[in-house]
Design a protein around this motif. Structure first.
Motif, mmCIF file in Angstrom:
data_model
loop_
_atom_site.group_PDB
_atom_site.id
_atom_site.type_symbol
_atom_site.label_atom_id
_atom_site.label_comp_id
_atom_site.label_asym_id
_atom_site.label_seq_id
_atom_site.Cartn_x
_atom_site.Cartn_y
_atom_site.Cartn_z
ATOM 1 N N GLY A 144 0.831 -1.194 0.000
ATOM 2 C CA GLY A 144 0.000 0.000 0.000
ATOM 3 C C GLY A 144 0.865 1.243 0.000
ATOM 4 O O GLY A 144 2.072 1.169 -0.216
ATOM 5 N N PRO A 145 0.252 2.360 0.264
ATOM 6 C CA PRO A 145 0.979 3.623 0.173
ATOM 7 C C PRO A 145 1.927 3.907 1.335
ATOM 8 O O PRO A 145 2.694 4.847 1.289
ATOM 9 C CB PRO A 145 -0.141 4.660 0.147
ATOM 10 C CG PRO A 145 -1.250 4.021 0.905
ATOM 11 C CD PRO A 145 -1.150 2.550 0.572
ATOM 12 N N GLY A 146 1.915 3.107 2.370
ATOM 13 C CA GLY A 146 2.769 3.369 3.532
ATOM 14 C C GLY A 146 2.052 4.243 4.538
ATOM 15 O O GLY A 146 0.845 4.447 4.466
ATOM 16 N N ARG A 147 2.850 4.772 5.494
ATOM 17 C CA ARG A 147 2.232 5.599 6.531
ATOM 18 C C ARG A 147 3.236 6.595 7.075
ATOM 19 O O ARG A 147 4.446 6.387 6.993
ATOM 20 C CB ARG A 147 1.700 4.745 7.661
ATOM 21 C CG ARG A 147 2.790 3.974 8.368
ATOM 22 C CD ARG A 147 2.207 3.071 9.408
ATOM 23 N NE ARG A 147 3.278 2.263 9.968
ATOM 24 C CZ ARG A 147 3.281 1.804 11.178
ATOM 25 N NH1 ARG A 147 2.265 2.059 11.965
ATOM 26 N NH2 ARG A 147 4.273 1.090 11.622
ATOM 27 N N ASP A 148 2.707 7.657 7.608
ATOM 28 C CA ASP A 148 3.538 8.677 8.242
ATOM 29 C C ASP A 148 3.722 8.320 9.713
ATOM 30 O O ASP A 148 2.832 7.765 10.347
ATOM 31 C CB ASP A 148 2.888 10.056 8.129
ATOM 32 C CG ASP A 148 2.850 10.547 6.693
ATOM 33 O OD1 ASP A 148 3.732 10.172 5.911
ATOM 34 O OD2 ASP A 148 1.935 11.325 6.364
ATOM 35 N N VAL A 149 4.884 8.654 10.253
ATOM 36 C CA VAL A 149 5.198 8.393 11.656
ATOM 37 C C VAL A 149 5.217 9.730 12.390
ATOM 38 O O VAL A 149 5.913 10.656 11.981
ATOM 39 C CB VAL A 149 6.564 7.682 11.792
ATOM 40 C CG1 VAL A 149 6.931 7.491 13.252
ATOM 41 C CG2 VAL A 149 6.534 6.354 11.061
ATOM 42 N N TYR A 150 4.460 9.809 13.464
ATOM 43 C CA TYR A 150 4.316 11.033 14.243
ATOM 44 C C TYR A 150 4.779 10.826 15.677
ATOM 45 O O TYR A 150 4.856 9.696 16.159
ATOM 46 C CB TYR A 150 2.845 11.469 14.288
ATOM 47 C CG TYR A 150 2.287 11.858 12.954
ATOM 48 C CD1 TYR A 150 2.389 13.171 12.501
ATOM 49 C CD2 TYR A 150 1.656 10.930 12.142
ATOM 50 C CE1 TYR A 150 1.867 13.537 11.275
ATOM 51 C CE2 TYR A 150 1.138 11.292 10.908
ATOM 52 C CZ TYR A 150 1.246 12.594 10.488
ATOM 53 O OH TYR A 150 0.740 12.948 9.265
ATOM 54 N N ALA A 151 5.056 11.936 16.370
ATOM 55 C CA ALA A 151 5.410 11.894 17.791
ATOM 56 C C ALA A 151 5.060 13.222 18.434
ATOM 57 O O ALA A 151 4.918 14.239 17.756
ATOM 58 C CB ALA A 151 6.895 11.609 17.977
ATOM 59 N N HIS A 152 4.927 13.186 19.765
ATOM 60 C CA HIS A 152 4.816 14.430 20.522
ATOM 61 C C HIS A 152 6.140 15.183 20.380
ATOM 62 O O HIS A 152 7.199 14.568 20.232
ATOM 63 C CB HIS A 152 4.585 14.134 22.017
ATOM 64 C CG HIS A 152 3.267 13.520 22.313
ATOM 65 N ND1 HIS A 152 3.129 12.190 22.632
ATOM 66 C CD2 HIS A 152 2.019 14.054 22.359
ATOM 67 C CE1 HIS A 152 1.859 11.933 22.859
ATOM 68 N NE2 HIS A 152 1.162 13.041 22.700
ATOM 69 N N ARG A 153 6.106 16.492 20.454
ATOM 70 C CA ARG A 153 7.345 17.289 20.368
ATOM 71 C C ARG A 153 8.381 16.840 21.404
ATOM 72 O O ARG A 153 9.562 16.741 21.114
ATOM 73 C CB ARG A 153 7.045 18.766 20.567
ATOM 74 C CG ARG A 153 6.400 19.416 19.396
ATOM 75 C CD ARG A 153 6.322 20.926 19.563
ATOM 76 N NE ARG A 153 5.672 21.507 18.419
ATOM 77 C CZ ARG A 153 6.282 21.787 17.272
ATOM 78 N NH1 ARG A 153 7.551 21.542 17.143
ATOM 79 N NH2 ARG A 153 5.615 22.318 16.276
ATOM 80 N N ALA A 154 7.934 16.552 22.608
ATOM 81 C CA ALA A 154 8.853 16.151 23.680
ATOM 82 C C ALA A 154 9.469 14.778 23.430
ATOM 83 O O ALA A 154 10.518 14.461 23.982
ATOM 84 C CB ALA A 154 8.126 16.160 25.012
ATOM 85 N N HIS A 155 8.840 13.967 22.593
ATOM 86 C CA HIS A 155 9.319 12.606 22.351
ATOM 87 C C HIS A 155 10.067 12.456 21.025
ATOM 88 O O HIS A 155 10.610 11.380 20.750
ATOM 89 C CB HIS A 155 8.149 11.624 22.360
ATOM 90 C CG HIS A 155 7.462 11.549 23.673
ATOM 91 N ND1 HIS A 155 6.153 11.135 23.811
ATOM 92 C CD2 HIS A 155 7.888 11.844 24.928
ATOM 93 C CE1 HIS A 155 5.805 11.171 25.078
ATOM 94 N NE2 HIS A 155 6.844 11.604 25.777
#
Length: 68
Positions: free
Chosen positions: A30-41
């Motif tokens: 599939g198209p894949g995915r974006d990886v996110y995090a909190h600014r502090a992490h």
């Protein structure tokens, strides 16, 4: 609305100002995915170790075949 989760703590990312896009992971089917995090992490997140092991095996196999 899409609910995003922090890669480090698995907590929901509800505040757009506290959400950072770290990278995009390509998908195999599939198209894949974006990886996110909190600014502090953001500085605490590491790449997926399973993907790193697979990538290392591919590089070792290529080097062994080419004689590098």
């Amino acid at each position: 609305m899409t609910v995003r989760f922090c890669r480090y703590c698995d907590g929901p990312l509800t505040d757009p100002d506290d959400t950072l896009l770290l990278w995009h992971e390509e998908g195999m089917s599939g198209p894949g995915r974006d990886v996110y995090a909190h600014r502090a992490h953001a500085d605490l997140v590491e790449p997926d170790p399973v993907l790193l092991r697979i990538f290392a095996r591919v590089l070792i196999a290529k080097a062994a075949r080419s004689g590098d």
